[in-house]
Design a protein around this motif. Structure first.
Motif, PDB file in Angstrom:
ATOM      1  N   UNK A 103       0.836  -1.214   0.000  1.00  0.00           N
ATOM      2  CA  UNK A 103       0.000   0.000   0.000  1.00  0.00           C
ATOM      3  C   UNK A 103       0.863   1.254   0.000  1.00  0.00           C
ATOM      4  N   UNK A 104       1.829   1.403   0.932  1.00  0.00           N
ATOM      5  CA  UNK A 104       2.658   2.616   0.864  1.00  0.00           C
ATOM      6  C   UNK A 104       3.588   2.660  -0.340  1.00  0.00           C
ATOM      7  N   UNK A 105       4.058   1.506  -0.815  1.00  0.00           N
ATOM      8  CA  UNK A 105       4.931   1.517  -1.998  1.00  0.00           C
ATOM      9  C   UNK A 105       4.193   2.120  -3.190  1.00  0.00           C
ATOM     10  N   UNK A 106       2.988   1.627  -3.440  1.00  0.00           N
ATOM     11  CA  UNK A 106       2.210   2.127  -4.578  1.00  0.00           C
ATOM     12  C   UNK A 106       1.785   3.570  -4.349  1.00  0.00           C
ATOM     13  N   UNK A 107       1.318   3.868  -3.145  1.00  0.00           N
ATOM     14  CA  UNK A 107       0.815   5.221  -2.860  1.00  0.00           C
ATOM     15  C   UNK A 107       1.916   6.264  -2.984  1.00  0.00           C
ATOM     16  N   UNK A 108       3.074   5.986  -2.387  1.00  0.00           N
ATOM     17  CA  UNK A 108       4.168   6.955  -2.424  1.00  0.00           C
ATOM     18  C   UNK A 108       4.750   7.109  -3.825  1.00  0.00           C
ATOM     19  N   UNK A 109       4.689   6.052  -4.619  1.00  0.00           N
ATOM     20  CA  UNK A 109       5.195   6.139  -5.992  1.00  0.00           C
ATOM     21  C   UNK A 109       4.273   6.968  -6.882  1.00  0.00           C
ATOM     22  N   UNK A 110       2.977   7.000  -6.547  1.00  0.00           N
ATOM     23  CA  UNK A 110       2.005   7.669  -7.409  1.00  0.00           C
ATOM     24  C   UNK A 110       1.673   9.099  -6.985  1.00  0.00           C
ATOM     25  N   UNK A 168      -5.493  -0.357   5.939  1.00  0.00           N
ATOM     26  CA  UNK A 168      -5.429   0.785   6.848  1.00  0.00           C
ATOM     27  C   UNK A 168      -4.036   0.914   7.457  1.00  0.00           C
ATOM     28  N   UNK A 169      -3.448  -0.221   7.872  1.00  0.00           N
ATOM     29  CA  UNK A 169      -2.087  -0.185   8.417  1.00  0.00           C
ATOM     30  C   UNK A 169      -1.105   0.328   7.366  1.00  0.00           C
ATOM     31  N   UNK A 170      -1.263  -0.124   6.130  1.00  0.00           N
ATOM     32  CA  UNK A 170      -0.399   0.352   5.054  1.00  0.00           C
ATOM     33  C   UNK A 170      -0.565   1.844   4.808  1.00  0.00           C
ATOM     34  N   UNK A 171      -1.799   2.343   4.873  1.00  0.00           N
ATOM     35  CA  UNK A 171      -2.038   3.765   4.687  1.00  0.00           C
ATOM     36  C   UNK A 171      -1.455   4.579   5.836  1.00  0.00           C
ATOM     37  N   UNK A 172      -1.502   4.004   7.051  1.00  0.00           N
ATOM     38  CA  UNK A 172      -0.901   4.707   8.197  1.00  0.00           C
ATOM     39  C   UNK A 172       0.598   4.895   7.980  1.00  0.00           C
ATOM     40  N   UNK A 173       1.275   3.848   7.476  1.00  0.00           N
ATOM     41  CA  UNK A 173       2.697   3.978   7.175  1.00  0.00           C
ATOM     42  C   UNK A 173       2.921   4.964   6.035  1.00  0.00           C
ATOM     43  N   UNK A 174       2.004   5.005   5.076  1.00  0.00           N
ATOM     44  CA  UNK A 174       2.096   5.963   3.978  1.00  0.00           C
ATOM     45  C   UNK A 174       2.087   7.391   4.507  1.00  0.00           C
ATOM     46  N   UNK A 175       1.180   7.667   5.439  1.00  0.00           N
ATOM     47  CA  UNK A 175       1.082   9.006   6.024  1.00  0.00           C
ATOM     48  C   UNK A 175       2.371   9.367   6.769  1.00  0.00           C
ATOM     49  N   UNK A 176       2.910   8.415   7.540  1.00  0.00           N
ATOM     50  CA  UNK A 176       4.153   8.675   8.260  1.00  0.00           C
ATOM     51  C   UNK A 176       5.297   8.990   7.302  1.00  0.00           C
ATOM     52  N   UNK A 177       5.389   8.227   6.217  1.00  0.00           N
ATOM     53  CA  UNK A 177       6.455   8.455   5.237  1.00  0.00           C
ATOM     54  C   UNK A 177       6.287   9.806   4.544  1.00  0.00           C
ATOM     55  N   UNK A 178       5.041  10.163   4.219  1.00  0.00           N
ATOM     56  CA  UNK A 178       4.788  11.454   3.577  1.00  0.00           C
ATOM     57  C   UNK A 178       5.141  12.605   4.514  1.00  0.00           C
ATOM     58  N   UNK A 179       4.805  12.479   5.794  1.00  0.00           N
ATOM     59  CA  UNK A 179       5.151  13.515   6.765  1.00  0.00           C
ATOM     60  C   UNK A 179       6.666  13.652   6.890  1.00  0.00           C
ATOM     61  N   UNK A 180       7.362  12.501   6.885  1.00  0.00           N
ATOM     62  CA  UNK A 180       8.824  12.542   6.958  1.00  0.00           C
ATOM     63  C   UNK A 180       9.404  13.261   5.743  1.00  0.00           C
TER      64      UNK A 180
END
Length: 272
Positions: A103-110, A168-180
């Motif tokens: 989930x975060x891999x795809x989300x952060x790439x897009x 949801x867990x994957x999206x939570x990590x996505x948000x943390x990575x985006x904030x970083x």
């Protein structure tokens, strides 16, 4: 109903065996039928799993059976069923982790290209993540000491509710990575913080995927987390790897944010 209420049946005909299998399947049971003779053929074929027993089994019984045993040992048969369920449970844990990971891999790439901005992840980072996820999913989720109480008796690899929790867990990590990432103005520093948060945050995803199995077998998980931590350390300390993966040494502030974010992700996953 008599077939469902009874425990032992004697002097049964091939028709009775077939009716017994049908009654159990109609009641929603997963039925395994053992047999070695021609009179067992219909029931063997009708069952979810037909098992041909022993070296004296007829060729016809072996032809219709899904599983052929060369020894008439029912104890080993039970052990094989439990072992199969443990393997299925391990696959289920691994699949939960794979869903949450991607989930975060795809989300952060897009997210960058969709917003018309610079990509948050470079192709080399995605390659790095994929090199990490496959060994982890194959190595970490092998709970040899998994309790039979955890393995259940079938069902799909992942239910709709479990898929939603993994998402949801994957999206939570996505948000943390985006904030970083957006906490920095320098592009290299931003990507370094993102990659660091993603790498360390994966430990929380692995622990979440293990769930209750942690009480019975955590050695492989601990080894995988150690390997992931060591890889992250080398990634940000060796100049050669820094150059390849376009990252730099993380600041103390970054490390504190990553630690807090990972603990928060682990706590959030435990609430789902």
């Amino acid at each position: 109903q008599a077939y469902l209420d009874g425990a032992i049946f004697g002097r049964v005909t091939p028709r009775h065996k077939l009716e017994l299998v049908a009654a159990l399947k109609d009641a929603g049971k997963i039925v395994a039928m053992t047999g070695d003779g021609v009179n067992d053929l219909l029931a063997l074929k009708s069952a979810d799993v037909g098992i041909s027993m022993g070296p004296t089994a007829t060729q016809a019984a072996r032809a219709v059976a899904q599983l052929i045993l060369y020894k008439e040992d029912f104890v080993k048969l039970v052990e094989a069923v439990l072992e199969g369920r443990k393997v299925f449970h391990n696959i289920r844990m691994s699949f939960h982790y794979l869903v949450a990971f991607h989930v975060p891999v795809v989300s952060l790439a897009l997210v960058g290209p969709l917003l018309g901005k610079t990509p948050l992840l470079l192709p080399i980072h995605i390659v790095l993540f994929e090199f990490i996820v496959h060994p982890i999913s194959a190595f970490a989720f092998v709970g040899k000491n998994t309790s039979p109480a955890l393995v259940g008796d079938g069902g799909g690899i992942i239910s709709r509710g479990e898929f939603i929790r993994a998402f949801i867990c994957g999206m939570a990590l996505t948000v943390l990575c985006a904030l970083a990432y957006f906490s920095h103005t320098s592009e290299t520093a931003a990507r370094s913080a993102l990659v660091g948060q993603f790498m360390v945050g994966n430990a929380a995803l692995m622990i979440w995927a293990y769930g209750k199995s942690l009480r019975f077998g955590w050695a492989r998980l601990a080894e995988a987390i150690f390997a992931l931590t060591a890889t992250t350390f080398l990634l940000f300390t060796l100049p050669s790897l820094q150059g390849i993966f376009r990252v730099e040494v993380l600041t103390t502030e970054d490390l504190v944010r990553i630690a807090i974010g990972t603990v928060g992700l682990l706590s959030f996953g435990g609430l789902l």
